[in-house]
Design a protein around this motif. Sequence first.
Motif, short mmCIF file in Angstrom:
data_model
loop_
_atom_site.label_atom_id
_atom_site.label_comp_id
_atom_site.label_asym_id
_atom_site.label_seq_id
_atom_site.Cartn_x
_atom_site.Cartn_y
_atom_site.Cartn_z
N PHE A 190 0.82 -1.21 0.00
CA PHE A 190 0.00 0.00 0.00
C PHE A 190 0.86 1.27 0.00
O PHE A 190 0.49 2.27 -0.62
N ASN A 191 1.99 1.23 0.68
CA ASN A 191 2.89 2.39 0.64
C ASN A 191 3.38 2.65 -0.78
O ASN A 191 3.45 3.79 -1.25
N THR A 192 3.74 1.56 -1.48
CA THR A 192 4.21 1.70 -2.85
C THR A 192 3.10 2.21 -3.76
O THR A 192 3.33 3.07 -4.63
N LEU A 193 1.89 1.67 -3.57
CA LEU A 193 0.76 2.10 -4.37
C LEU A 193 0.47 3.59 -4.17
O LEU A 193 0.32 4.35 -5.15
N PHE A 194 0.41 4.01 -2.91
CA PHE A 194 0.12 5.42 -2.63
C PHE A 194 1.25 6.32 -3.14
O PHE A 194 0.99 7.42 -3.65
N ALA A 195 2.49 5.86 -3.01
CA ALA A 195 3.62 6.66 -3.50
C ALA A 195 3.53 6.86 -5.00
O ALA A 195 3.78 7.95 -5.52
N GLY A 196 3.14 5.78 -5.74
CA GLY A 196 3.00 5.91 -7.18
C GLY A 196 1.89 6.88 -7.56
O GLY A 196 2.05 7.71 -8.47
N LEU A 197 0.74 6.79 -6.87
CA LEU A 197 -0.37 7.70 -7.16
C LEU A 197 0.00 9.15 -6.85
O LEU A 197 -0.34 10.07 -7.61
N ILE A 198 0.69 9.35 -5.73
CA ILE A 198 1.12 10.71 -5.37
C ILE A 198 2.10 11.26 -6.41
O ILE A 198 2.03 12.44 -6.79
N THR A 199 3.00 10.39 -6.88
CA THR A 199 3.97 10.82 -7.90
C THR A 199 3.26 11.31 -9.16
O THR A 199 3.55 12.39 -9.69
N VAL A 200 2.30 10.51 -9.65
CA VAL A 200 1.55 10.91 -10.85
C VAL A 200 0.80 12.21 -10.59
O VAL A 200 0.80 13.13 -11.43
N GLY A 282 16.29 2.49 -9.01
CA GLY A 282 15.92 2.44 -10.42
C GLY A 282 14.42 2.39 -10.62
O GLY A 282 13.86 3.09 -11.47
N TYR A 283 13.73 1.53 -9.82
CA TYR A 283 12.27 1.44 -9.93
C TYR A 283 11.61 2.77 -9.58
O TYR A 283 10.67 3.21 -10.24
N ALA A 284 12.09 3.40 -8.50
CA ALA A 284 11.51 4.67 -8.07
C ALA A 284 11.69 5.74 -9.15
O ALA A 284 10.76 6.48 -9.48
N ALA A 285 12.90 5.81 -9.71
CA ALA A 285 13.16 6.80 -10.76
C ALA A 285 12.32 6.50 -11.99
O ALA A 285 11.81 7.42 -12.65
N LEU A 286 12.14 5.21 -12.30
CA LEU A 286 11.35 4.83 -13.48
C LEU A 286 9.89 5.27 -13.31
O LEU A 286 9.27 5.77 -14.27
N VAL A 287 9.34 5.10 -12.11
CA VAL A 287 7.95 5.53 -11.86
C VAL A 287 7.81 7.03 -12.07
O VAL A 287 6.86 7.51 -12.70
N VAL A 288 8.78 7.79 -11.54
CA VAL A 288 8.72 9.25 -11.68
C VAL A 288 8.84 9.66 -13.14
O VAL A 288 8.09 10.53 -13.63
N VAL A 289 9.77 9.05 -13.87
CA VAL A 289 9.97 9.39 -15.27
C VAL A 289 8.73 9.05 -16.10
O VAL A 289 8.29 9.84 -16.95
N LEU A 290 8.14 7.87 -15.86
CA LEU A 290 6.93 7.48 -16.59
C LEU A 290 5.78 8.42 -16.28
O LEU A 290 5.00 8.81 -17.17
N ALA A 291 5.66 8.80 -14.98
CA ALA A 291 4.61 9.75 -14.60
C ALA A 291 4.81 11.09 -15.30
O ALA A 291 3.85 11.72 -15.75
N ALA A 292 6.07 11.51 -15.40
CA ALA A 292 6.36 12.78 -16.08
C ALA A 292 6.04 12.70 -17.57
O ALA A 292 5.50 13.65 -18.15
N ILE A 293 6.35 11.54 -18.17
CA ILE A 293 6.07 11.39 -19.61
C ILE A 293 4.56 11.41 -19.87
O ILE A 293 4.08 12.09 -20.78
N VAL A 294 3.81 10.64 -19.07
CA VAL A 294 2.34 10.61 -19.24
C VAL A 294 1.75 11.99 -19.02
O VAL A 294 0.90 12.46 -19.79
N SER A 295 2.21 12.67 -17.96
CA SER A 295 1.71 14.03 -17.69
C SER A 295 2.07 14.97 -18.82
O SER A 295 1.27 15.83 -19.23
N GLY A 296 3.29 14.84 -19.37
CA GLY A 296 3.71 15.68 -20.47
C GLY A 296 2.86 15.49 -21.71
O GLY A 296 2.50 16.45 -22.40
N LEU A 297 2.50 14.22 -22.00
CA LEU A 297 1.65 13.95 -23.16
C LEU A 297 0.26 14.55 -22.98
O LEU A 297 -0.32 15.09 -23.94
N LEU A 298 -0.27 14.45 -21.74
CA LEU A 298 -1.59 15.04 -21.50
C LEU A 298 -1.55 16.56 -21.63
O LEU A 298 -2.47 17.17 -22.19
N VAL A 299 -0.48 17.17 -21.11
CA VAL A 299 -0.35 18.62 -21.21
C VAL A 299 -0.09 19.04 -22.65
O VAL A 299 -0.56 20.09 -23.12
#
Length: 316
Positions: A190-200, A282-299
């Motif tokens: 649950f910590n990982t799940l919430f961290a991913g949602l917060i990152t996005v 690496g996993y943490a950085a990958l989540v942040v980078v993917l979130a940034a890419i998805v957010s960038g595409l939406l913007v």
Amino acid sequence: DVTVSFVEPRNERALQDLLHEPGVLAAEPFRAVPVIFKNGQYRRRESIIGLAQGSELSRVVDTHYQPVVIPAEGIVLSDKLAELLHVDVGDLLSVEVAEGRRPVLDVPVVAVVKTYMGTSAYMNLVSLSRLLKEEVAISGGYLLVDGDQTEALYRALKNTPIVAGVGLQESAQQAFNDTLQESLGTFVFFNTLFAGLITVGVVYNSARISLSERGRELASLRVLGLTRGEVSYILLGELALLTLLALPLGAVLGYGLAWLMVASFDTELFRIPLVINTATYGYAALVVVLAAIVSGLLVRRRIDHLDLVAVLKTRE
């Protein structure tokens, strides 16, 4: 495989009786003596575990899985017990035996071993008996057992009057893993799940806020002749740079948070070592980078649909 505890200390011949039980391939003795450790104002009620020289079935190991040799004289303490008693290697520790004639002994601390469970103390079995001024006696035995006859051995030992308890190593290990999975595993999930949602959420909201603040300026640049790609590069390039700069800082802060969590789990019952694999970063950085890419595409979609007409109607 199996730990057998007697109702009261028995002669060493009891170990031979265990060897005749069904399925027993090897047996080693141990002695558990309840004591009160004293060092000035510091007191701890624990047990000294006496092990035979060269024990193989139950060994004291360090954090590198290397066996620790129990010396012929002196006592070996776990690091947590030594910390609680404020003693170190070379100090004399007062030991008040809580059974039999209840002698008070001064025993030198010859080694301190880092452990992650309990607060243990170990001595050589013969040396312990000599300090107690008694013949070598045992409180039970560690058994190596044929796996096909474990159930038969368990039934036989349960029906033996002198046996106080039987512990199956495999069952204890399975129960420990199940408890760990249910508690810590769920917590981590649950910590990982919430961290991913917060990152996005954080990355996307930052991009949306930047777009809202600069929407008119970006639209003006489009009117002046810049292409959609060039306008997107101005906004999204800045967000990408901020994201990349935030990754090392986040890793440092994450390490500090992990250290605080490990420190909070430092109890007498168990301790958790701070071990962070490189892949975790690496996993943490990958989540942040993917979130940034998805957010960038939406913007980017919103940038492509900027209201240029509203900008042309502005008096300024």
